[in-house]
Design a protein around this motif. Structure first.
Motif: not given
Length: 121
Positions: A32-40, A46-49, A56-64, A90-93
């Motif tokens: 499985y692909a896995m991801a980090w999400y953030r509740l800000g 929102e999807l973070v990474a 292979s990886t992808n990132y939100a523009d805000s954290v690249k 800041t938020g819950v990840y």
């Protein structure tokens, strides 16, 4: 049943670093692909990474350039190394598998407790 346990959050000053961890069970993790999400400040996570099964990886523009996601299939874990943290981080990840969240009837939508990151001076 899917179980997801996040850890590693805390209070950090702007410019600081944290490393988050997520241990998953109940899925064939390595497939499985896995991801980090953030509740800000918003109402939705929102999807973070993301990190694919093959790495292979992808990132939100805000954290690249500041965050790095990695995985350890032998231990059913993913990580998020965060540096140069900003107040807007800041938020819950939370971690999860995007393909499980995609089911329309939410059959496999399970969330852990998340881990809180607070970036403040």
């Amino acid at each position: 049943q899917v179980q997801l346990v996040e850890s590693g959050g805390g209070l950090v000053q702007p410019g600081g670093s944290l490393r988050l961890s997520c241990v998953a069970s109940g899925i064939d993790f390595s497939r499985y692909a896995m991801a980090w999400y953030r509740l800000g400040s918003g109402e939705q996570r929102e999807l973070v990474a993301t990190i694919a099964a093959g790495g292979s990886t992808n990132y939100a523009d805000s954290v690249k350039g500041r965050f790095i996601v990695s995985r350890d299939n032998a231990n059913d874990s993913i990580f998020l190394q965060m540096k140069n943290l900003k107040p807007e981080d800041t938020g819950v990840y939370y971690c999860n598998a995007p393909n499980l969240l995609a089911y329309k009837d939410h059959t496999y939508e399970y969330w852990g407790q998340g881990t809180r990151v607070t970036v403040s001076s």
